[in-house]
Design a protein around this motif. Structure first.
Motif, PDB file in Angstrom:
ATOM      1  N   UNK A   1       1.164  22.266  -5.572  1.00  0.00           N
ATOM      2  CA  UNK A   1       3.138  21.160  -5.809  1.00  0.00           C
ATOM      3  C   UNK A   1       3.673  21.907  -4.792  1.00  0.00           C
ATOM      4  N   UNK A   2       3.174  23.486  -4.048  1.00  0.00           N
ATOM      5  CA  UNK A   2       4.103  23.768  -2.697  1.00  0.00           C
ATOM      6  C   UNK A   2       3.781  22.868  -1.479  1.00  0.00           C
ATOM      7  N   UNK A   3       2.222  23.047  -1.609  1.00  0.00           N
ATOM      8  CA  UNK A   3       1.904  21.499  -0.553  1.00  0.00           C
ATOM      9  C   UNK A   3       3.068  20.736  -0.498  1.00  0.00           C
ATOM     10  N   UNK A   4       2.647  20.159  -1.868  1.00  0.00           N
ATOM     11  CA  UNK A   4       4.172  18.043  -2.115  1.00  0.00           C
ATOM     12  C   UNK A   4       5.791  19.106  -1.390  1.00  0.00           C
ATOM     13  N   UNK A   5       5.658  19.879  -1.378  1.00  0.00           N
ATOM     14  CA  UNK A   5       7.136  20.268  -1.332  1.00  0.00           C
ATOM     15  C   UNK A   5       7.225  20.478   0.192  1.00  0.00           C
ATOM     16  N   UNK A   6       6.153  20.537   1.124  1.00  0.00           N
ATOM     17  CA  UNK A   6       6.284  21.121   2.735  1.00  0.00           C
ATOM     18  C   UNK A   6       5.951  19.763   2.946  1.00  0.00           C
ATOM     19  N   UNK A   7       4.845  18.693   2.640  1.00  0.00           N
ATOM     20  CA  UNK A   7       4.693  17.894   3.234  1.00  0.00           C
ATOM     21  C   UNK A   7       6.095  17.128   2.743  1.00  0.00           C
ATOM     22  N   UNK A   8       6.993  17.312   1.528  1.00  0.00           N
ATOM     23  CA  UNK A   8       7.831  16.367   1.461  1.00  0.00           C
ATOM     24  C   UNK A   8       8.930  17.011   2.212  1.00  0.00           C
ATOM     25  N   UNK A   9       9.694  18.324   2.954  1.00  0.00           N
ATOM     26  CA  UNK A   9      10.012  18.307   3.822  1.00  0.00           C
ATOM     27  C   UNK A   9       9.730  18.231   4.853  1.00  0.00           C
TER      28      UNK A   9
END
Length: 729
Positions: free
Chosen positions: A698-706
């Protein structure tokens, strides 16, 4: 639909019904009012439990108007049903029972006249002569609602009691004011009966009742006077003003009421608090009444009907309270000698006025209050005192102290089949409420409902040595047992909101079942269908000396407790283990010393450990019991036994516990438990790893989204710059 009857038959029906409407007693007073409508189901729910086919004069009138009777026989059955129902529900000595007899005689006489005149053919009038000498119902005193304890399953059989003549009675209709012994009933009395009514010395103070007597404090009597005055207030068109305040509005119909009104209250709550004696003075009662009227004025618009009624009733309430406040308490506590002997006075009313309620009574160093369980002297058997619960405490103007109690029967005092089994120390609630002088009390005891008895024993019960278990009511009239649904319905109003602390078992422990103690009374060769053994009643003011047993196949005693036995799990290892003796609970006559720190649940643990040595066995501190009066041992004999500080002999339930134990003794958890525990721990670890992986993704997805958003913003900025430059060119 039934075929309509011809006009001649219908006219005959109407003439008979009119005669029943016009029926009168010997004093030429109308008696049909109580039979015109069915009783209010709210006030008399037990009427509909007992009466399977309710009927009233107005129902018959409606059937005649709608031409619903297919023949004269149906009409006759309905008319007979009215008297049958009234005689079934009410006491043989009651006024309504007498009026039902008059109504039945009127009906039969008119039928005979019509048959003699040839208007109708020969009709067989049903002989519905069922009677109930010990009615469970019949209304409640002073117009109060019935207590939660009023239960027909007790089969409370009450003799005629002038004090217990209800203000509101039940035939097949609604309420009728009798005022104790009314004019209609006095017409049935002889001169000797009238003299006896005014002879306090001829009254039976220990008569049996179907419910506890009314013993009001002067303050409670004043409150009831105020409530009666409010309930009588009517508008000009005859509407009762107090009716909307009887109970709270329906939550589903008026949800906004409970949003606006933070402290709702109605007459139902006021009456419950009055029963539980929560009003210690008129001020607390007035505060609740003001709250009830203020709630009505707050919720309803000014000028509405309920708003105006609440204002009128509140003023009337204040005025009546002030009138009662000015009265001296002595006006409500009057001895029989000073009562004006008028026709309106009865011995029951004189006795009622001569009772002064007491908060408690001290006797032989013990203090007795409402709700206490007691042993009372049994005139039939001194070795088996009467088990009872105190419902009322009072003293007379002469200084005598009395209690009213509800009796509990032992198995051997009941009528039952030979195949019925009982718990050890089991008792049964009856409908017998008896008056006893405090000198008849032997000691305190304790009765527990089965659901609590299986979970522990009461704490802080002083010197109580006898604890009984109760699961059923016993209907003495019909000779059957009925399971108690709510224990609170069996105890006095004053203690329904209280509870007691307990020594809890480690797990639920059911008492052992035992065969009927009356089996030895069965004659040799007795079989099912043979007559029951004869009951020995003994003296009147006591339970039966010996009950009765109905012959039938007797169960094997070894099978009575099979359902309660716990199957032992298969051993994990073939290694033998030392067997310890199972520990039983102490007899009822032994007093437990709780100072040793051992609780009842730990005793049960010893018994279970003996059957399953693979289970965890904690160390158990010693436990001792006191033998009553050293069981008649001499001083020379008792010196060989251990004693407490007061010199009483101690009895130990088990040998001393070896804190080390043999080397072969297996301690710890079973293999099944350890395997299951390991599996549970592994599941927890897997779940934790999965949650950690999920969080990381989930953290990786949020970083990629940012990062994607940042790239998009930069791209839009470059495009905007290029467009601006193009426009400049």
């Amino acid at each position: 639909m039934p075929a309509p009857s011809d006009r001649r038959v219908q006219k005959a029906m109407q003439s008979i019904l009119d005669a029943m409407y016009d029926a009168r007693d010997k004093k030429d007073q109308a008696i049909s009012g109580i039979f015109e409508d069915l009783p209010d189901r709210k006030h008399f729910p037990d009427y509909y439990d007992l009466v399977k086919r309710p009927m009233s004069l107005n129902i018959i009138q409606e059937n005649i108007k709608k031409n619903l009777y297919s023949g004269f026989t149906e009409f006759v059955q309905d008319c007979s049903q009215i008297a049958y129902n009234a005689k079934l529900y009410n006491r043989r000595n009651s006024l309504i029972y007498q009026h039902a007899c008059i109504l039945e005689d009127t009906f039969r006489k008119d039928i005979d006249d019509l048959m003699k005149a040839g208007t109708i053919g020969d009709i067989e009038v049903p002989m519905k002569t069922e009677s109930n000498p010990g009615s469970p119902g019949g209304g409640s005193d002073n117009g109060d609602d019935k207590s939660e304890d009023d239960d027909v399953s007790d089969g409370a059989k009450s003799e005629y009691d002038p004090e217990d003549v209800p203000v509101s009675g039940v035939g097949t209709g609604g309420k009728v004011k009798t005022g104790g012994v009314g004019a209609s009933q006095k017409a049935l009395e002889t001169e000797d009966d009238k003299k006896k009514r005014y002879r306090p010395d001829l009254m039976d103070l220990k008569r049996r009742r179907g419910r506890p007597p009314k013993v009001d404090t002067p303050n409670e009597a004043k409150i009831k006077v105020v409530l009666r005055g409010l309930r009588k207030e009517k508008s000009k068109d005859g509407r009762i003003l107090f009716q909307p305040f009887e109970r709270l509005p329906d939550v589903k119909q008026y949800p906004d009421y409970y949003r606006d009104i933070k402290d709702p209250i109605s007459l139902d709550q006021v009456k419950k608090r009055l029963k539980r004696r929560e009003y210690k003075n008129l001020d607390s009662f007035q505060a609740d009444m003001d709250l009830m009227f203020t709630n009505a004025q707050k919720f309803n618009t000014e000028g509405s009907e309920i708003y105006k009624d609440s204002v009128v009733l509140q003023k009337l309430c204040h005025r009546n309270i002030e009138i009662e406040r000015q009265k001296d308490d002595s006006e409500y506590i009057t001895g029989p000698s000073s009562v004006d002997m008028q026709d309106s006075q009865t011995p029951g009313r004189m006795l009622k006025m001569s009772r002064l309620p007491l908060e408690s009574i001290e006797h032989k160093g013990e203090v007795y209050r409402v709700g206490d369980w007691v042993h009372i002297v049994n005139p039939n058997d001194n070795t088996k005192p009467i088990i009872a619960q105190v419902f009322r405490t009072w003293k007379t103007t002469e200084g005598q102290k009395w209690i009213n109690v509800c009796w509990y029967y032992r198995p051997e005092q009941t009528v039952h089949r030979a195949d019925k089994s009982f718990f050890e120390n089991e008792v049964f609630k009856t409908g017998q409420y008896r008056d006893h002088q405090i000198e008849e009390v032997v000691e305190k005891c304790f009765v527990m409902f089965l659901s609590r008895y299986t979970r522990g024993r009461p704490k802080n019960v002083g010197n109580i040595t006898s604890i009984y278990v109760c699961e059923n009511r016993y209907n003495e009239e019909n000779k059957y047992f009925n399971k108690i649904k709510s224990w609170k319905s069996c105890v006095p109003d004053e203690v329904r909101g209280t509870d007691y602390e307990m020594f809890l078992f480690e797990r639920q422990q059911f008492p052992l079942r035992v065969p009927s103690p009356l089996i030895p009374l069965l004659p040799a060769g007795a079989k099912e269908g043979d007559p029951p053994t004869e009951m020995q009643r003994g003296k009147e003011n006591a339970p039966p000396t010996v009950g009765s047993i109905i012959p039938c196949p007797i169960p094997d005693p070894s099978t009575l407790n099979q359902a309660q036995a716990e199957p032992s799990p298969p051993p994990c290892t073939p290694a033998p283990a030392p067997v310890q003796p199972a520990m039983k609970f102490p007899p009822a006559h032994l007093q437990m010393q709780h100072g040793g720190g051992m609780q009842f649940g730990q005793q049960a643990a010893v018994a279970r450990a003996a059957s399953n040595p693979q289970t965890y066995q904690p160390a158990i501190p010693p436990c001792a019991f006191i033998l009553p009066q050293n069981l008649g041992m001499s001083e020379e004999e008792s010196k060989w036994f251990l004693r407490d500080e007061q010199g009483r002999v101690l009895w130990f339930s088990t040998p001393p516990v070896d804190p080390v134990g043999p080397a072969s003794r297996i301690l710890g958890h079973s293999l099944e438990y350890l395997a299951a525990k390991k599996e549970i721990e592994e599941k927890k670890k897997r779940k934790a790893r999965e949650e950690a992986d999920l969080g990381e993704r989930k953290v990786k997805r949020e970083i990629g989204r940012d990062e994607a958003m940042l790239f998009l913003v930069k791209a839009l900025g470059v495009m905007s710059g290029n467009q601006g430059g193009y426009r400049q060119e």
